[in-house]
Design a protein around this motif. Structure first.
Motif, PDB file in Angstrom:
ATOM      1  N   GLY A 154      -1.397   6.790 -14.954  1.00 34.42           N
ATOM      2  CA  GLY A 154      -1.722   8.240 -14.901  1.00 34.42           C
ATOM      3  C   GLY A 154      -1.789   8.991 -13.686  1.00 34.42           C
ATOM      4  N   ILE A 155      -2.721   8.394 -12.825  1.00 31.19           N
ATOM      5  CA  ILE A 155      -3.164   8.696 -11.541  1.00 31.19           C
ATOM      6  C   ILE A 155      -1.750   8.961 -10.530  1.00 31.19           C
ATOM      7  CG2 ILE A 155      -4.605   8.592  -9.346  1.00 31.19           C
ATOM      8  CD1 ILE A 155      -6.569   7.104 -11.001  1.00 31.19           C
ATOM      9  N   LEU A 214     -12.900  -4.402  -1.275  1.00 32.75           N
ATOM     10  CA  LEU A 214     -12.669  -3.559  -0.188  1.00 32.75           C
ATOM     11  C   LEU A 214     -11.245  -3.498   0.019  1.00 32.75           C
ATOM     12  CD1 LEU A 214     -13.464  -1.179   1.683  1.00 32.75           C
ATOM     13  CD2 LEU A 214     -13.929  -3.031   3.504  1.00 32.75           C
ATOM     14  N   GLU A 215     -10.796  -4.801   0.076  1.00 39.24           N
ATOM     15  CA  GLU A 215      -9.138  -4.716   0.655  1.00 39.24           C
ATOM     16  C   GLU A 215      -8.274  -4.401  -0.769  1.00 39.24           C
ATOM     17  OE1 GLU A 215      -9.411  -8.596   3.628  1.00 39.24           O
ATOM     18  OE2 GLU A 215      -8.656  -8.998   1.568  1.00 39.24           O
ATOM     19  N   ASP A 216      -8.738  -4.648  -1.892  1.00 47.41           N
ATOM     20  CA  ASP A 216      -7.997  -4.213  -3.008  1.00 47.41           C
ATOM     21  C   ASP A 216      -8.129  -2.717  -3.223  1.00 47.41           C
ATOM     22  OD1 ASP A 216      -7.647  -6.792  -3.476  1.00 47.41           O
ATOM     23  OD2 ASP A 216      -9.068  -7.145  -5.225  1.00 47.41           O
ATOM     24  N   TYR A 217      -9.311  -2.216  -3.113  1.00 54.95           N
ATOM     25  CA  TYR A 217      -9.683  -0.812  -3.094  1.00 54.95           C
ATOM     26  C   TYR A 217      -8.508  -0.205  -2.116  1.00 54.95           C
ATOM     27  CZ  TYR A 217     -12.174   3.497  -3.299  1.00 54.95           C
ATOM     28  OH  TYR A 217     -12.509   5.011  -3.567  1.00 54.95           O
ATOM     29  N   ILE A 218      -8.731  -0.502  -0.743  1.00 57.91           N
ATOM     30  CA  ILE A 218      -7.679   0.185   0.233  1.00 57.91           C
ATOM     31  C   ILE A 218      -6.392  -0.097  -0.212  1.00 57.91           C
ATOM     32  CG2 ILE A 218      -7.037  -0.058   2.578  1.00 57.91           C
ATOM     33  CD1 ILE A 218      -9.883  -0.909   3.219  1.00 57.91           C
ATOM     34  N   GLN A 219      -5.947  -1.084  -0.741  1.00 62.07           N
ATOM     35  CA  GLN A 219      -4.534  -1.382  -1.134  1.00 62.07           C
ATOM     36  C   GLN A 219      -4.167  -0.324  -2.177  1.00 62.07           C
ATOM     37  OE1 GLN A 219      -3.495  -5.094  -2.733  1.00 62.07           O
ATOM     38  NE2 GLN A 219      -2.577  -5.633  -0.650  1.00 62.07           N
ATOM     39  N   LEU A 220      -5.036  -0.103  -3.168  1.00 61.45           N
ATOM     40  CA  LEU A 220      -4.862   0.830  -4.205  1.00 61.45           C
ATOM     41  C   LEU A 220      -4.623   2.384  -3.571  1.00 61.45           C
ATOM     42  CD1 LEU A 220      -4.474   1.035  -7.300  1.00 61.45           C
ATOM     43  CD2 LEU A 220      -6.783   1.163  -7.705  1.00 61.45           C
ATOM     44  N   LEU A 221      -5.807   2.546  -2.792  1.00 59.53           N
ATOM     45  CA  LEU A 221      -5.451   4.084  -2.298  1.00 59.53           C
ATOM     46  C   LEU A 221      -4.227   4.247  -1.489  1.00 59.53           C
ATOM     47  CD1 LEU A 221      -9.262   4.300  -0.640  1.00 59.53           C
ATOM     48  CD2 LEU A 221      -8.141   5.487  -2.895  1.00 59.53           C
ATOM     49  N   GLN A 222      -3.812   3.237  -0.925  1.00 62.04           N
ATOM     50  CA  GLN A 222      -2.551   3.534  -0.241  1.00 62.04           C
ATOM     51  C   GLN A 222      -1.343   3.696  -1.144  1.00 62.04           C
ATOM     52  OE1 GLN A 222      -2.996  -0.252   2.083  1.00 62.04           O
ATOM     53  NE2 GLN A 222      -3.415   1.092   3.889  1.00 62.04           N
ATOM     54  N   ARG A 223      -1.529   3.139  -2.433  1.00 55.04           N
ATOM     55  CA  ARG A 223      -0.548   3.388  -3.406  1.00 55.04           C
ATOM     56  C   ARG A 223      -0.757   4.843  -4.046  1.00 55.04           C
ATOM     57  NH1 ARG A 223      -1.028   0.375  -8.878  1.00 55.04           N
ATOM     58  NH2 ARG A 223       0.245   1.584 -10.165  1.00 55.04           N
ATOM     59  N   LEU A 224      -1.989   5.138  -4.325  1.00 54.59           N
ATOM     60  CA  LEU A 224      -2.026   6.498  -5.037  1.00 54.59           C
ATOM     61  C   LEU A 224      -2.318   7.875  -4.170  1.00 54.59           C
ATOM     62  CD1 LEU A 224      -5.334   5.211  -7.062  1.00 54.59           C
ATOM     63  CD2 LEU A 224      -3.074   5.449  -7.579  1.00 54.59           C
ATOM     64  N   ARG A 225      -2.324   7.585  -2.703  1.00 52.18           N
ATOM     65  CA  ARG A 225      -2.184   8.394  -1.657  1.00 52.18           C
ATOM     66  C   ARG A 225      -3.308   9.807  -2.097  1.00 52.18           C
ATOM     67  NH1 ARG A 225       2.143  10.810  -1.539  1.00 52.18           N
ATOM     68  NH2 ARG A 225       3.086   9.896  -3.407  1.00 52.18           N
ATOM     69  N   PRO A 226      -4.258   9.849  -2.370  1.00 49.77           N
ATOM     70  CA  PRO A 226      -5.216  10.873  -2.575  1.00 49.77           C
ATOM     71  C   PRO A 226      -5.162  11.819  -1.274  1.00 49.77           C
ATOM     72  CG  PRO A 226      -6.686   9.179  -2.264  1.00 49.77           C
ATOM     73  CD  PRO A 226      -5.355   8.462  -2.183  1.00 49.77           C
ATOM     74  N   ASP A 227      -5.843  13.051  -1.283  1.00 52.73           N
ATOM     75  CA  ASP A 227      -5.920  13.807  -0.107  1.00 52.73           C
ATOM     76  C   ASP A 227      -7.481  13.419   0.212  1.00 52.73           C
ATOM     77  OD1 ASP A 227      -3.474  15.509  -0.228  1.00 52.73           O
ATOM     78  OD2 ASP A 227      -4.264  16.016  -2.110  1.00 52.73           O
TER      79      ASP A 227
END
Ligand code: SF4
Length: 272
Positions: free
Chosen positions: A166-167, A193-206
């Motif tokens: 959904g995000i 931390l690595e998993d979170y960063i990987q997810l952020l790179q996929r979700l691309r928030p501002d």
């Protein structure tokens, strides 16, 4: 007592504040849920206390006309920086969210923000409504389903992969500012931390907003706890959750920002 003070003191008010937000400045709150706290989560840190109703069923809780009337009754919007749709539960459960955002913009001409727990972002109608907001801050407190269940205590039919999908859809369709908001409950392992960063790179928030549960959590429903209002002493039982230090939060934020190049904002722990 002026109109804003009157709204602050009324327990039946759907417009409250302004409250000082560490992210957004002086924020006028709009509560589209109302008297009975209602959410698809029951987070262990929720300032509102134990959720009274847990559901995924969208409905109209507060008529748009009641919110418009309260907004019109305010003497001025001069001291206010933003209008935040949040309040007594999950705002995307309100079927009239789009109308509320439109009337808030029309009457105040201020930036509008929706704080959502992300559970309904798979619903096209919800994503369409969110297009009317200038900023959408979506909750993401855990990467593993086990942690997510433990922290957010969702209604049974939701799962984390659907929320992430959904995000992703919202990111694709939404042209405003998309923030990921994460509650940091304990120091993270390197793997987390690595998993979170990987997810952020996929979700691309501002933006990324890191928060901590620095305020006492009411054990039963506290209407006064909407926004970031401090709950009144003598209003029932409270529990203080353990909170990471400012140093731990700052190291985490630096690591995320350096790797992702996405701006990270942290709650000032002493003032949160
Ligand atoms: S913190 Fe937000 S998402 Fe969690 S239970 Fe409270 S209102 Fe719902």
């Amino acid at each position: 007592m002026n109109a804003i003070e009157s709204a602050q003191n009324s327990h039946r008010s759907f417009v409250y504040g302004p409250v000082k937000s560490w992210r957004f400045g002086q924020s006028l709150g709009i509560d589209p849920i109302g008297e009975v706290s209602t959410c698809s989560f029951n987070c262990i840190y929720c300032q509102l206390g134990q959720m009274e109703v847990q559901t995924l069923q969208r409905q109209i809780f507060v008529p748009t006309s009641s919110i418009a009337e309260e907004l019109r009754s305010l003497a001025s919007y001069e001291q206010i920086d933003v209008v935040t749709i949040s309040g007594s539960g999950e705002p995307t459960l309100a079927l009239n969210l789009e109308e509320i955002l439109a009337i808030a913009k029309q009457l105040t001409r201020l930036p509008t923000i929706v704080l959502t727990n992300s559970t309904l972002l798979g619903d096209r109608m919800v994503r369409q409504a969110l297009r009317f907001a200038d900023i959408v801050a979506v909750k993401l407190d855990a990467i593993s389903s086990h942690q997510w269940q433990r922290i957010n205590r969702p209604v049974e039919t939701i799962n984390l992969p659907d929320i992430l999908a959904g995000i992703v859809k919202l990111r694709r369709e939404y042209s405003g500012t998309l923030a990921i908001q994460t509650m940091v409950l304990s120091p993270w392992t390197t793997e987390m931390l690595e998993d979170y960063i990987q997810l952020l790179q996929r979700l691309r928030p501002d933006e990324i907003h890191l928060n901590v549960p620095s305020r006492p959590r009411a054990l039963v429903r506290q209407l006064d706890a909407r926004g970031n209002n401090a709950v009144k002493s003598g209003c029932g039982d409270f529990r203080q959750l353990p909170c990471v230090s400012a140093d731990v939060l700052s190291i985490l934020a630096d690591a995320i920002q350096t790797t992702t190049k996405i701006p990270v904002r942290c709650v000032p722990i002493a003032l949160s």
